[in-house]
Scaffold this motif. Structure first.
Motif, mmCIF file in Angstrom:
data_model
loop_
_atom_site.group_PDB
_atom_site.id
_atom_site.type_symbol
_atom_site.label_atom_id
_atom_site.label_comp_id
_atom_site.label_asym_id
_atom_site.label_seq_id
_atom_site.Cartn_x
_atom_site.Cartn_y
_atom_site.Cartn_z
ATOM 1 N N TYR A 31 81.923 36.358 65.424
ATOM 2 C CA TYR A 31 81.541 37.370 66.410
ATOM 3 C C TYR A 31 80.032 37.612 66.384
ATOM 4 O O TYR A 31 79.449 38.016 67.377
ATOM 5 C CB TYR A 31 82.308 38.668 66.113
ATOM 6 N N CYS A 32 79.413 37.317 65.237
ATOM 7 C CA CYS A 32 77.968 37.531 65.058
ATOM 8 C C CYS A 32 77.205 36.212 65.110
ATOM 9 O O CYS A 32 76.257 35.985 64.349
ATOM 10 C CB CYS A 32 77.713 38.266 63.746
ATOM 11 N N ASN A 66 73.451 43.391 69.944
ATOM 12 C CA ASN A 66 74.330 44.188 70.799
ATOM 13 C C ASN A 66 75.735 44.266 70.216
ATOM 14 O O ASN A 66 76.376 45.322 70.262
ATOM 15 C CB ASN A 66 74.370 43.634 72.221
ATOM 16 N N ALA A 67 76.225 43.146 69.661
ATOM 17 C CA ALA A 67 77.553 43.136 69.043
ATOM 18 C C ALA A 67 77.593 44.092 67.854
ATOM 19 O O ALA A 67 78.553 44.856 67.694
ATOM 20 C CB ALA A 67 77.917 41.717 68.602
ATOM 21 N N HIS A 69 75.679 46.688 67.384
ATOM 22 C CA HIS A 69 75.603 48.041 67.948
ATOM 23 C C HIS A 69 76.967 48.484 68.462
ATOM 24 O O HIS A 69 77.396 49.614 68.214
ATOM 25 C CB HIS A 69 74.568 48.079 69.074
ATOM 26 N N ASP A 70 77.658 47.593 69.178
ATOM 27 C CA ASP A 70 78.974 47.921 69.720
ATOM 28 C C ASP A 70 79.984 48.227 68.620
ATOM 29 O O ASP A 70 80.921 48.998 68.829
ATOM 30 C CB ASP A 70 79.494 46.790 70.602
ATOM 31 N N MET A 71 79.815 47.608 67.446
ATOM 32 C CA MET A 71 80.707 47.858 66.308
ATOM 33 C C MET A 71 80.296 49.111 65.539
ATOM 34 O O MET A 71 80.960 49.498 64.588
ATOM 35 C CB MET A 71 80.711 46.653 65.353
ATOM 36 N N GLY A 72 79.186 49.717 65.913
ATOM 37 C CA GLY A 72 78.727 50.931 65.244
ATOM 38 C C GLY A 72 77.987 50.680 63.950
ATOM 39 O O GLY A 72 77.953 51.544 63.071
#
Length: 84
Positions: A31-32, A66-67, A69-72
């Motif tokens: 995912y990263c 962004n990924a 960030h989206d995961m917190g």
């Protein structure tokens, strides 16, 4: 006034190291952007995860950021280690 021109461009591969606060499991590597994920603990500070890997360009870097960030995941730092 002199214009700053870094050695890296927006469109070439580079090796990056991203540090985030907290623990991120290695299963998130795909995912990263396929980056290597390593947990680091410092008894004086907090748990930290280091992602290291070669990304195709800065657009791919922004995608990984962004990924995260989206995961917190709080991003501590981003460093370009090697260009090309």
């Amino acid at each position: 006034m002199e214009i700053y021109r870094p050695g890296a461009t927006l469109f070439e591969p580079a090796m990056y190291q991203i540090r985030i606060s907290g623990d991120l499991d290695e299963r998130w590597s795909d995912y990263c952007g396929g980056m290597t994920i390593e947990q680091v603990s410092d008894p004086k500070r907090y748990a930290m995860t280091i992602l290291t890997g070669r990304l195709a360009d800065q657009s791919a870097l922004i995608g990984v950021l962004n990924a995260l960030h989206d995961m917190g995941c709080p991003i501590i730092s981003v460093e370009c280690l090697e260009v090309g």
